[in-house]
Structures are given as structure tokens and as C-alpha cells.
Design a protein around this motif. Structure first.
Motif, PDB file in Angstrom:
ATOM      1  N   ASN A   1      18.771 -17.537   3.661  1.00  0.00           N
ATOM      2  CA  ASN A   1      18.253 -18.037   4.940  1.00  0.00           C
ATOM      3  C   ASN A   1      17.427 -16.963   5.624  1.00  0.00           C
ATOM      4  OD1 ASN A   1      20.710 -19.629   4.365  1.00  0.00           O
ATOM      5  ND2 ASN A   1      20.334 -20.576   6.351  1.00  0.00           N
ATOM      6  N   TYR A   2      16.275 -17.328   6.149  1.00  0.00           N
ATOM      7  CA  TYR A   2      15.609 -16.435   7.085  1.00  0.00           C
ATOM      8  C   TYR A   2      14.972 -17.251   8.188  1.00  0.00           C
ATOM      9  CZ  TYR A   2      11.263 -17.323   4.407  1.00  0.00           C
ATOM     10  OH  TYR A   2      10.194 -17.892   3.765  1.00  0.00           O
ATOM     11  N   SER A   3      14.926 -16.651   9.362  1.00  0.00           N
ATOM     12  CA  SER A   3      14.423 -17.361  10.529  1.00  0.00           C
ATOM     13  C   SER A   3      13.814 -16.378  11.505  1.00  0.00           C
ATOM     14  CB  SER A   3      15.550 -18.143  11.215  1.00  0.00           C
ATOM     15  OG  SER A   3      16.543 -17.260  11.698  1.00  0.00           O
ATOM     16  N   PHE A   4      12.921 -16.865  12.341  1.00  0.00           N
ATOM     17  CA  PHE A   4      12.414 -16.066  13.450  1.00  0.00           C
ATOM     18  C   PHE A   4      11.990 -17.022  14.554  1.00  0.00           C
ATOM     19  CE2 PHE A   4       8.852 -16.628  10.514  1.00  0.00           C
ATOM     20  CZ  PHE A   4       7.864 -17.167  11.324  1.00  0.00           C
ATOM     21  N   GLY A   5      12.067 -16.537  15.793  1.00  0.00           N
ATOM     22  CA  GLY A   5      11.756 -17.411  16.906  1.00  0.00           C
ATOM     23  C   GLY A   5      11.451 -16.636  18.162  1.00  0.00           C
ATOM     24  N   VAL A   6      11.084 -17.380  19.192  1.00  0.00           N
ATOM     25  CA  VAL A   6      10.794 -16.801  20.489  1.00  0.00           C
ATOM     26  C   VAL A   6      11.497 -17.613  21.558  1.00  0.00           C
ATOM     27  CG1 VAL A   6       8.551 -15.886  19.788  1.00  0.00           C
ATOM     28  CG2 VAL A   6       8.694 -18.184  20.776  1.00  0.00           C
ATOM     29  N   GLY A   7      11.862 -16.939  22.630  1.00  0.00           N
ATOM     30  CA  GLY A   7      12.391 -17.598  23.809  1.00  0.00           C
ATOM     31  C   GLY A   7      11.603 -17.127  25.010  1.00  0.00           C
ATOM     32  N   PHE A   8      11.251 -18.031  25.877  1.00  0.00           N
ATOM     33  CA  PHE A   8      10.431 -17.632  27.019  1.00  0.00           C
ATOM     34  C   PHE A   8      10.697 -18.538  28.214  1.00  0.00           C
ATOM     35  CE2 PHE A   8       8.020 -20.457  24.295  1.00  0.00           C
ATOM     36  CZ  PHE A   8       7.477 -21.390  25.174  1.00  0.00           C
ATOM     37  N   GLU A   9      10.377 -18.012  29.368  1.00  0.00           N
ATOM     38  CA  GLU A   9      10.494 -18.755  30.614  1.00  0.00           C
ATOM     39  C   GLU A   9       9.105 -18.870  31.222  1.00  0.00           C
ATOM     40  OE1 GLU A   9      13.287 -16.744  33.076  1.00  0.00           O
ATOM     41  OE2 GLU A   9      14.803 -16.599  31.473  1.00  0.00           O
TER      42      GLU A   9
ATOM     43  N   VAL B   1      11.611 -21.572  20.594  1.00  0.00           N
ATOM     44  CA  VAL B   1      10.945 -22.119  19.412  1.00  0.00           C
ATOM     45  C   VAL B   1      11.400 -21.273  18.224  1.00  0.00           C
ATOM     46  CG1 VAL B   1       8.764 -22.675  18.297  1.00  0.00           C
ATOM     47  CG2 VAL B   1       8.964 -22.835  20.792  1.00  0.00           C
ATOM     48  N   ASP B   2      12.020 -21.901  17.231  1.00  0.00           N
ATOM     49  CA  ASP B   2      12.582 -21.166  16.095  1.00  0.00           C
ATOM     50  C   ASP B   2      12.136 -21.785  14.776  1.00  0.00           C
ATOM     51  OD1 ASP B   2      14.732 -19.121  17.147  1.00  0.00           O
ATOM     52  OD2 ASP B   2      14.957 -20.937  18.360  1.00  0.00           O
ATOM     53  N   TYR B   3      11.674 -20.924  13.885  1.00  0.00           N
ATOM     54  CA  TYR B   3      11.335 -21.339  12.508  1.00  0.00           C
ATOM     55  C   TYR B   3      12.471 -20.916  11.589  1.00  0.00           C
ATOM     56  CZ  TYR B   3       9.304 -21.054   7.826  1.00  0.00           C
ATOM     57  OH  TYR B   3       9.079 -21.176   6.473  1.00  0.00           O
ATOM     58  N   TYR B   4      12.797 -21.762  10.600  1.00  0.00           N
ATOM     59  CA  TYR B   4      13.839 -21.415   9.641  1.00  0.00           C
ATOM     60  C   TYR B   4      13.417 -21.815   8.230  1.00  0.00           C
ATOM     61  CZ  TYR B   4      14.987 -26.389  10.226  1.00  0.00           C
ATOM     62  OH  TYR B   4      14.923 -27.754  10.289  1.00  0.00           O
TER      63      TYR B   4
ATOM     64  N   THR C   1      16.472 -26.262  -4.123  1.00  0.00           N
ATOM     65  CA  THR C   1      15.659 -26.813  -3.041  1.00  0.00           C
ATOM     66  C   THR C   1      15.219 -25.715  -2.085  1.00  0.00           C
ATOM     67  OG1 THR C   1      17.583 -27.260  -1.638  1.00  0.00           O
ATOM     68  CG2 THR C   1      16.841 -29.042  -3.083  1.00  0.00           C
ATOM     69  N   THR C   2      14.153 -26.010  -1.345  1.00  0.00           N
ATOM     70  CA  THR C   2      13.732 -25.188  -0.215  1.00  0.00           C
ATOM     71  C   THR C   2      13.606 -26.092   0.995  1.00  0.00           C
ATOM     72  OG1 THR C   2      12.524 -23.597  -1.581  1.00  0.00           O
ATOM     73  CG2 THR C   2      11.944 -23.709   0.753  1.00  0.00           C
ATOM     74  N   THR C   3      14.282 -25.717   2.076  1.00  0.00           N
ATOM     75  CA  THR C   3      14.229 -26.462   3.330  1.00  0.00           C
ATOM     76  C   THR C   3      13.649 -25.559   4.404  1.00  0.00           C
ATOM     77  OG1 THR C   3      16.165 -27.809   2.772  1.00  0.00           O
ATOM     78  CG2 THR C   3      15.596 -27.643   5.093  1.00  0.00           C
ATOM     79  N   TRP C   4      12.662 -26.064   5.116  1.00  0.00           N
ATOM     80  CA  TRP C   4      12.106 -25.291   6.218  1.00  0.00           C
ATOM     81  C   TRP C   4      11.852 -26.214   7.409  1.00  0.00           C
ATOM     82  CZ3 TRP C   4       7.384 -26.117   8.575  1.00  0.00           C
ATOM     83  CH2 TRP C   4       6.502 -26.984   7.906  1.00  0.00           C
ATOM     84  N   GLY C   5      11.803 -25.614   8.582  1.00  0.00           N
ATOM     85  CA  GLY C   5      11.576 -26.437   9.753  1.00  0.00           C
ATOM     86  C   GLY C   5      11.391 -25.614  11.007  1.00  0.00           C
ATOM     87  N   ILE C   6      11.186 -26.326  12.108  1.00  0.00           N
ATOM     88  CA  ILE C   6      10.975 -25.709  13.414  1.00  0.00           C
ATOM     89  C   ILE C   6      11.809 -26.471  14.437  1.00  0.00           C
ATOM     90  CG2 ILE C   6       9.303 -25.195  15.235  1.00  0.00           C
ATOM     91  CD1 ILE C   6       7.154 -25.019  13.083  1.00  0.00           C
ATOM     92  N   ASP C   7      12.548 -25.730  15.253  1.00  0.00           N
ATOM     93  CA  ASP C   7      13.305 -26.291  16.369  1.00  0.00           C
ATOM     94  C   ASP C   7      12.634 -25.893  17.678  1.00  0.00           C
ATOM     95  OD1 ASP C   7      15.457 -27.540  14.995  1.00  0.00           O
ATOM     96  OD2 ASP C   7      16.394 -25.583  14.693  1.00  0.00           O
ATOM     97  N   VAL C   8      12.486 -26.849  18.564  1.00  0.00           N
ATOM     98  CA  VAL C   8      11.955 -26.589  19.905  1.00  0.00           C
ATOM     99  C   VAL C   8      12.957 -27.131  20.912  1.00  0.00           C
ATOM    100  CG1 VAL C   8      10.092 -26.996  21.537  1.00  0.00           C
ATOM    101  CG2 VAL C   8       9.573 -26.761  19.096  1.00  0.00           C
ATOM    102  N   VAL C   9      13.380 -26.282  21.832  1.00  0.00           N
ATOM    103  CA  VAL C   9      14.331 -26.688  22.868  1.00  0.00           C
ATOM    104  C   VAL C   9      13.832 -26.170  24.204  1.00  0.00           C
ATOM    105  CG1 VAL C   9      16.691 -26.474  23.733  1.00  0.00           C
ATOM    106  CG2 VAL C   9      16.282 -26.650  21.270  1.00  0.00           C
TER     107      VAL C   9
END
Length: 888
Positions: free
Chosen positions: A642-650, A658-661, A730-738
Motif C-alpha cells: 500500500n502507498y498513499s499521499f494526500g493533502v488537508g487544507f482549510e 484529498v487522498d490518493y491510494y 490486482t492493483t487498486t487505486w483511487g482518490i478520496d475527497v472529504v
């Protein structure tokens, strides 16, 4: 970033104060072993969902509630899915149910007893946790860790971690009653739940939750083509089919939401302060329910899907003699009750002819009826039949432990616990038969049951030491021992019996779900140790790392690690990233289960089996697969990166993450492609073997000493079989936005929450030794929408609170059922609550306000299924509910 930090409903004064204190900083316990880590400062994304927000929809099942709250979580209705109807498989990030770890109060939850043989392709063969055993009223909050965490928690934490945290109030009482139904007027449901917090002396608490729930089934099916064909062509015996099966409509098959009856849940959570910074705790549960679903129609005399083999379908016969003739006409199977070589003889089949070729020859039919030595099921069940399958599920668990702080230097925090949990399902199947028993067959059976039992001992320690960093270095370490046992319980003898007519083409075992012939037990254990380090290196930088070594009694060792960090660029902007390895070990159940199910394959019902790779039949299968030259099947852990990176901002008063995985899985534990059973038996027979039927092959091979017939009980009508092994990648990738924002509006307070997920899975390799089928590849890649999102707006003004939620489901494909290119849909939910007094609240709500249904199946008449059973939002249409809540 939290999905929710405040509840839109009015709460008591204590809850309001707690909510206000944590409005901007949610302290989490999942994914970290620091005691003061907030979700905003976590190196990996953790969503925090309050118990109140969790329940803001019409559903009475925790899994359906979770689907609404977490866009990357998927759960289907499972109308005709054998045991998967009883414990429904759920998916996080499009991965298998056993690729997500479930915790309760931070402790691993035991698995359910059901292995999902009909899991829609994505969940095929999975053995996940029975989340529906948890009552929503018992929950203080739910924490969703959206990252790999095997190095911290062990097997299964690949797609993420769900941590259900129980209420810990020492006072207060709450009771809630809800009633709802569908726009169609079926699917009536009610739920009554209560929670009470009680002091335990002056130093502890006992928090108790009880719930009772029932859900009526729904019918979303159409008249099947074969039923219509039979009636249109003069075979009118099926015209009263609906009445025989207990329904007054002309729908020839129960297909829809299953019935859930006597669903009772009880949870307790307790702690007691022993003094000297030592606390004893206990939590546990007991629950039971009965679930009944539908099966497919068993055809009598023909039509587009043909006759049901092993019950009604006879050989080709001479229309003038009723004897076998390869150039003859179709027939209805006839059995010779005193045996083919004894006493009087019978015709092989009742010829079919007349208009449309479906009517049994009346002369031969009368002949069979008049001869007590001859028998055909067209005599006793002329309309065909639809089995009703279900089971009673019992779930229980208890965890006891002691935790505290040893005052040595900076203090050594410890948490030592022991727990035991079990989930048992006892099956039943009604309105079916064991055809090989002929007229002596019962119509209802108890095929047996299965149980998953887990015992776990856990010791965790946390020690903080000053090493010159911005914060103390948090050193967590511990050990765990886990044992799991999977038991199969034998069914009643008739459910698996090889009756006297088996050698004449009549199928053995209870039709649709054969019974287990013997009680068996399998177990495995594992031992693990881990180290977890975390610290604020500088004022702006936090780093975390963990290593875990785990040894399995059946599958050897595995070592996994994790490295994660978050950097605060400013007060408004932070970036985070993580890299980890993970694993999922096969369960004792997956390694030892035997099961036979009936599936609709291109409009034809066939029996498909799952056999243990270690069994006699499984080794025969392995020999046959190995003969293709690609190697011998093996079963062991699957590995993940697993690897992921993201940003959090106000920005402008709103909070966003916003996180990519990316999740790479190798050697996934899978049920491989179906193997033709007859071909495998011909291979076992050696050169020159050319058996015409499975029954003939088993009888001959037994007579020749190649096999023991007793090792193959219940497999006479088996067309295909498969087994668990390590297979595809398999390879699974995606983006979460909250995101969320609070604002004043129209004299009241409003909150807007956005949660969206884009997820894509690609099968990199189908496997060489035991490859998965093209149909399963299609399901893994396309059966779930790539895009899911919801936008919620809640507004409180005076005594009224309103909620509007838009749920977006992207397009998806169900090519396995001939439904490609299903379009995207938006479902609107609405809810209004009125706070009558400080204690009493009333709620009225509607889910799927505009009565949206998924696209209809183009070949619906072939199976009777009006909609795809894989619909990510179900197929019941709009639902409404009313609720009353009293808080004291």
C-alpha cells in the motif's frame, strides 16, 4: 479529517458539551497508539462518524448505514445468494470482505461463519466479519482508517480498518422506535432499541444496549420465460404455481430483499477503576436472527431454460415406447423403485410432445401413475418448485482485560486482554426434495451448519521517552496469540443421502443446498509481535513506523512494515504520505469447506461445488489441474503493498482532505475457475475412460477401486467444482475527497458535508496454476461503480432539524448477467426531525425520495430477476420511515 464532528439532532446537555469540546479536534484511537492524536494530525486518513449521524437513514442494518456514510464501502441485498444472504459480504475500496479489518473498541472482531460462495464475483469465497451483529444504538462513533495497517493490527488490514467504538456513558437512558416500508407497500420493517448507562459503584460504569428488529421481504421479480412458455403451450399445471409457493401474485419466484425475523441484539460495555491507575474492562455481545431468502424455479417440462436435471429431465426416448432412444424426444424422468434389475420394469421417461413439445404423453403418464413400482416427480409436484433457503444465526463474544499506567519514568501504559467470539449459522431449506429418495423424500431439510470460533490473547504496551524531538518518542510494542476454529455440523440424513434412485439419474442431497454428511473441525493459530514508533520530529513534522512479525501454524511466517508521516506546511495546509506492506492469511474455513450450490449459468441451473484442496476430491482436482502443465495449486497468504499521499487544507471556513491510494495485491486467495467435474473423473479413470454422467463415473471408479464412493457423497449431480488456492494479482487505486463546512443560514445553523471516492481495480494476472474466470475478472473490475459520492446538508432552526442528502452512484457493468453499461444514478434522501421537548423527538424521513430503480435486466424473463442483484443501491425503490426517540 472527520466526516462528521457534530450531530444535527438535538442531544442532552452532556452530549452537547462533549460535542462542542471536540468540534474542531476529533481524538482518534485507530491507526495510532498515541493517546492524544487527532484525526487532523493523523499521518493516514481516519474518518470519524458520530453514532447519531450514522443512523440518519431508513436502514435498520449497520452495514447499509455504513454504505451511506462511507462512499468506498459497498454492500448488496443478496436476494438469491445461498449462505451469503444470511451474512452479507461487504466491500471496502472494491476489495474482498476479508481484506478489511473490523475492530470493536480497538479489539479484533471475530469472523462470521459464512463463506460467500455466491459473492457477486468480488466477494466469492470470502469469509468476512458479520458487521450486522452490531446494533447501531450501541455506537459512540465509528472510525474508518483508510489505509493499510497489517503491521499494526495483523492479517486483513489491507483495504482499511473499521473500528466500532461503544458508548461509555455512566448515566442516561435512551429508547428509540422506528417503523418503515417501501413505496410498493412491501418490505415493512421495525426496530426498537434502547441504551442505558449505569454507574458501577463510584469508580465505573456499565453501558447496555438492546435491540429487536424485523424486516419483511420484498418481491422484485417477473414471470419467467419458461413458466410463461409452459402455460402458453398447454402445460397448465404451472398456472397455480404462485399459490403453491404461498403468494397470491403471478410472480413465479421469490426474488427480492430477504426476510429477517427475530433479530435480537444485546451489547454491554463496562469499565471499573481499581485504583493505582489500573482499570478493568469488559465488553461483549449476544445476538440471533433468522434470515430467509429465495432460490430459482425448478422447471418441469421445458422452455428456454430446459428441465431441471436430476429431478424432471429424463433421457431422449422413443415416443412410442418410452425407452431410451438417442434420436427420440425429450422426456420426464421415471424411476424404477425396486431397481433396474429386479421385479417389474418401467419406462425410462414419459415422452413430451403435443403443442409446443411440452405436454407429457397422457397414456404413458397414466401408466406410470398406475404402476406403484414406477415413479416420477411430475406425479407429486407437477408445477415445479422454488426452494426457500435460510438459516438461524447466533453471534456472541466477550472481551475482558486490564489496562493502566505503571509510574516508571514517563510511565508505561499497558493493556492486556483475552477474548473469545463465535458466529454460528444453522441452515434450513424448505419446499425442495432429495430426488434420489423418490416418493420417500421429505420436502424440508436441515442441511447442517457451520461455526467460526476465535480465541485471542493480546498484550500491548506504550512507553514514551524523551529523545530530543519536538515530542516524546511514543514506543508501542506487544504480542498476540490468535486461534481460530471452523466447524461443519452434519445435516439430517435425508439432506445428503445417496438414495436408491441415484443410479437412475436422480440427484442426491437436498436440491439447491446439499447437506453436510459429517461433522468436521479444522483449526489454525498464529503468534505475532510488533513494534510501533511515533513522534512529532519537529513542530511541523510527525513520523510513524511499525513492524510486525507473524507466524501461522499452517502457512509459515510473514513480516510487514509501515512508514507514514504528515507535514504541516502551515496552519491551513498539511501533506501526508504512507507506505506499507500487508497480508491476508486464508482462514481455516476457506482451507476446509465443502459446499455445493446451484447457479444460473447462461439461463441453465447447474450445481457448482467447492471442495477442500486437501480432501480426496480436492487432490483429484489438483491432479487434473496439474496435468495441464502449469503447476500444482497451493494455498497460502496473499501479499499486499500500500502507498498513499494526500493533502488537508482549510479554506473559507471549510475543511478538506484529498487522498490518493494504491494497493497492489499478489497471490490473492481465490476460488479459481470452475473445473468440469466429469472431465476430472475421466482423467482419474485413466486412458480410455469416457463416462457419460458423473453418477456413472463415480459408480465405476468406486467399483474399480480408484475412489471410495463415500468420499463423494452429495456430488452426483455436480457439474463443476472449484477450490481455494493462491491465484490472481490486482492493483487498486483511487482518490478520496472529504470536506465539511459550518455556516449560519436563515436564522439557524447549517452544515454541509461532502464525501466522494473514485476507485478502480485492474486484474494484473488471472493466475497460471488455477486461473480465475473471465466472468470474475469482469466482476472485479466493473461490477461496482468507480465513482461514489454523497453531499449532505443539515440545518437546525428552533425545534426543527432538516437533512437533505444526494447519493451519487456512477455507472457500472453486470456483464455476468448480461447487463452491461448500467448508467449512473442520483438518489435523494430527506429527513425532518422535531424536538418536542428536551427528552422527546420525532423524525419523519424518506430514502430514495424519487423512487429510483436500477436499469432493468434485458433478459429478465430468463432468470425472473427484474434488476441486477448487484445494484449498489438495491432495488426496492423509495422507502419511508417514522421514528420516535426518548432521552432521559
Amino acid at each position: 479529517m472527520a466526516l462528521a464532528t457534530t450531530a444535527p439532532f438535538a442531544v442532552n446537555a452532556q452530549e452537547e458539551e462533549q460535542a462542542e469540546d471536540k468540534k474542531f479536534e476529533q481524538i482518534i484511537v485507530t491507526g495510532t497508539r498515541m493517546t492524544d492524536r487527532s484525526a487532523a494530525d493523523s499521518p493516514v486518513p481516519v474518518d470519524v462518524i458520530s453514532g447519531e449521524e450514522f443512523r440518519q437513514n431508513s436502514s435498520s442494518d449497520v452495514q447499509d448505514m455504513l454504505r451511506t456514510a462511507v462512499p468506498s464501502f459497498d454492500i448488496n441485498t443478496q436476494p438469491i445468494s445461498d449462505a451469503a444472504t444470511i451474512v452479507r459480504p461487504a466491500n471496502l475500496r472494491g476489495l474482498s470482505p476479508d481484506n478489511v479489518l473490523v475492530l470493536v473498541n480497538g479489539k479484533r472482531r471475530h469472523r462470521g461463519s459464512i463463506i460467500s460462495f455466491l459473492g457477486g464475483g468480488i466477494s466469492d469465497g470470502a469469509q468476512g466479519v458479520d458487521i450486522s451483529a452490531i446494533p447501531s444504538m450501541a455506537l459512540k462513533q465509528v472510525e474508518v482508517l483508510r489505509d493499510g495497517a497489517s503491521s499494526q493490527y495483523g492479517s486483513d488490514a489491507i483495504a482499511g480498518v473499521l473500528n466500532f467504538i461503544l458508548k461509555d456513558n455512566a448515566e442516561g437512558f435512551e429508547v428509540q422506535a422506528r417503523y418503515g416500508s417501501t413505496y410498493e407497500g412491501d418490505g415493512d420493517n421495525f426496530i426498537v432499541s434502547a441504551n442505558a448507562g449505569l454507574p458501577l459503584g463510584d469508580e465505573g460504569f456499565v453501558n447496555v444496549t438492546a435491540e429487536i428488529r424485523e424486516v419483511d421481504g420484498t418481491i422484485r421479480s417477473v414471470v419467467r420465460d419458461d413458466v410463461a412458455f409452459q402455460i402458453e403451450n398447454g402445460y397448465t399445471a404451472v398456472s397455480d404455481f404462485a399459490l403453491i409457493n404461498g403468494y397470491t401474485s403471478d410472480v413465479p419466484q421469490y426474488w427480492g430483499q430477504p426476510d429477517v425475523e427475530d433479530d435480537i441484539k444485546f451489547f454491554v460495555n463496562s469499565e471499573y477503576d481499581l485504583g493505582d491507575q489500573t482499570t478493568a474492562y469488559l465488553f461483549g455481545n449476544y445476538g440471533e436472527r433468522m434470515v430467509t431468502g429465495g432460490f430459482f424455479y425448478r422447471n418441469v417440462v421445458g422452455g428456454p431454460s430446459g428441465q431441471r436435471g436430476g429431478v424432471y429431465r429424463g433421457p431422449l426416448v422413443d415416443p412410442t415406447t418410452g425407452l431410451v432412444d438417442d434420436d427420440g424426444v425429450p422426456s420426464v424422468l421415471v424411476g424404477d423403485l425396486d431397481g433396474l434389475d429386479a421385479g417389474g420394469s418401467c419406462i425410462a421417461g414419459i415422452p413430451l410432445g403435443g403443442q409446443g413439445g411440452v405436454n407429457p404423453d397422457p397414456t404413458f403418464l397414466a401408466q406410470v401413475v398406475a404402476d406403484p413400482n414406477c415413479f416420477s416427480f411430475i406425479e407429486t409436484i407437477p408445477s415445479g418448485f422454488v426452494p426457500r433457503f435460510g438459516g438461524t444465526n447466533e453471534d456472541m463474544a466477550i472481551t475482558v482485560g486490564i489496562k493502566g499506567d505503571l509510574d516508571i519514568g514517563s510511565g508505561l501504559y499497558y493493556d492486556v486482554s483475552a477474548q473469545r467470539g463465535s458466529n454460528r449459522t444453522d441452515f434450513f431449506i424448505k419446499n425442495t426434495l432429495n430426488a434420489s429418495l423418490g416418493p420417500d423424500s421429505p420436502r424440508d431439510f436441515v442441511p447442517g451448519g457451520q461455526e467460526q470460533t476465535e480465541t485471542l490473547f493480546n498484550a500491548n504496551f506504550v512507553y514514551s521517552v524523551d529523545v530530543g524531538l519536538e515530542s516524546e518518542l511514543n514506543i508501542a510494542f506487544g504480542a498476540e496469540y490468535r486461534e481460530e476454529e471452523f466447524d461443519l455440523f452434519a445435516g439430517d440424513e435425508a439432506s445428503y443421502a445417496l438414495g436408491p434412485l441415484a443410479s437412475q439419474g436422480f440427484a442426491s442431497s437436498s436440491n439447491g443446498f446439499g447437506g453436510f454428511p459429517a461433522t468436521t473441525s479444522a483449526s489454525q493459530d498464529s503468534t505475532a509481535v510488533y513494534v510501533d514508533l511515533e513522534a512529532d520530529v519537529t513542530e511541523n513534522l510527525t513520523l510513524q513506523t511499525a513492524v510486525r512479525v507473524e507466524e501461522f501454524s499452517e502457512f509459515g511466517n510473514t513480516t510487514d512494515f509501515k512508514l507514514a508521516g504528515i507535514y504541516h506546511v502551515s496552519d491551513e495546509l498539511r501533506v501526508r504520505a504512507a507506505y506499507s506492506t500487508g497480508f491476508h492469511a486464508p482462514t481455516a474455513g476457506q482451507a476446509n469447506i465443502t459446499n455445493v450450490t446451484t447457479q444460473n449459468v447462461n439461463g441453465v441451473l447447474v450445481d457448482q461445488g467447492t471442495l477442500p484442496l486437501s480432501s480426496v476430491a480436492g487432490q483429484l482436482a489438483a491432479d487434473f489441474v496439474e496435468s495441464a502443465g502449469n503447476g500444482r495449486p497451493q494455498l497460502g497468504p496473499e501479499e499486499a503493498v500500500n502507498y498513499s499521499f494526500g493533502v488537508g487544507f482549510e479554506i473559507a471556513g471549510s475543511n478538506w482532505t484529498v487522498d490518493y491510494y494504491n494497493i497492489q495485491l499478489e497471490d490473492r486467495v481465490a476460488l479459481g475457475a470452475n473445473v468440469d467435474f466429469l472431465s476430472a473423473l475421466n482423467f482419474a479413470g485413466g486412458t480410455g475412460s469416457d463416462f457419460a454422467t458423473v453418477s456413472e463415473a463415480l459408480t465405476t471408479l468406486d467399483a474399480n477401486g480408484v475412489i471410495d464412493r463415500q468420499d463423494f457423497l452429495g456430488l452426483d449431480d455436480l457439474s463443476q467444482f472449484r477450490f481455494f488456492s493462491n491465484s490472481f494479482d490486482t492493483t487498486t487505486w483511487g482518490i478520496d475527497v472529504v470536506g465539511n463546512v459550518n455556516f449560519d443560514f436563515l436564522g439557524g445553523e447549517s452544515r454541509l458535508t461532502v464525501a466522494a471516492n473514485y476507485n478502480e481495480t485492474e486484474v494484473d494476472s488471472v493466475g497460471e496454476v488455477n486461473p480465475i474466470s473471465d466472468g470474475r475478472v469482469s466482476a472485479i473490475e466493473d461490477l461496482l461503480p468507480n465513482t461514489r459520492a454523497n453531499i449532505s446538508w443539515s440545518h437546525t432552526e428552533g425545534k426543527f432539524t432538516t437533512l437533505l442528502r444526494a447519493n451519487y452512484y456512477g455507472g457500472w457493468d453486470d456483464t455476468g448477467n448480461g447487463v452491461p453499461g448500467i448508467g449512473a444514478e442520483v438518489l435523494i434522501d430527506a429527513q425532518v426531525s422535531y424536538q418536542h421537548s428536551e427528552q422527546l423527538q420525532f423524525v419523519v424521513g424518506v430514502d430514495n425520495l424519487f423512487d429510483t430503480y436500477p436499469q432493468e435486466n434485458p433478459n429478465q424473463g430468463g432468470s425472473g430477476q427484474l434488476y441486477s442483484e448487484s445494484s449498489p443501491f438495491g432495488f426496492n425503490g423509495g422507502t419511508w420511515y417514522v421514528q420516535a426517540r426518548y432521552v432521559y
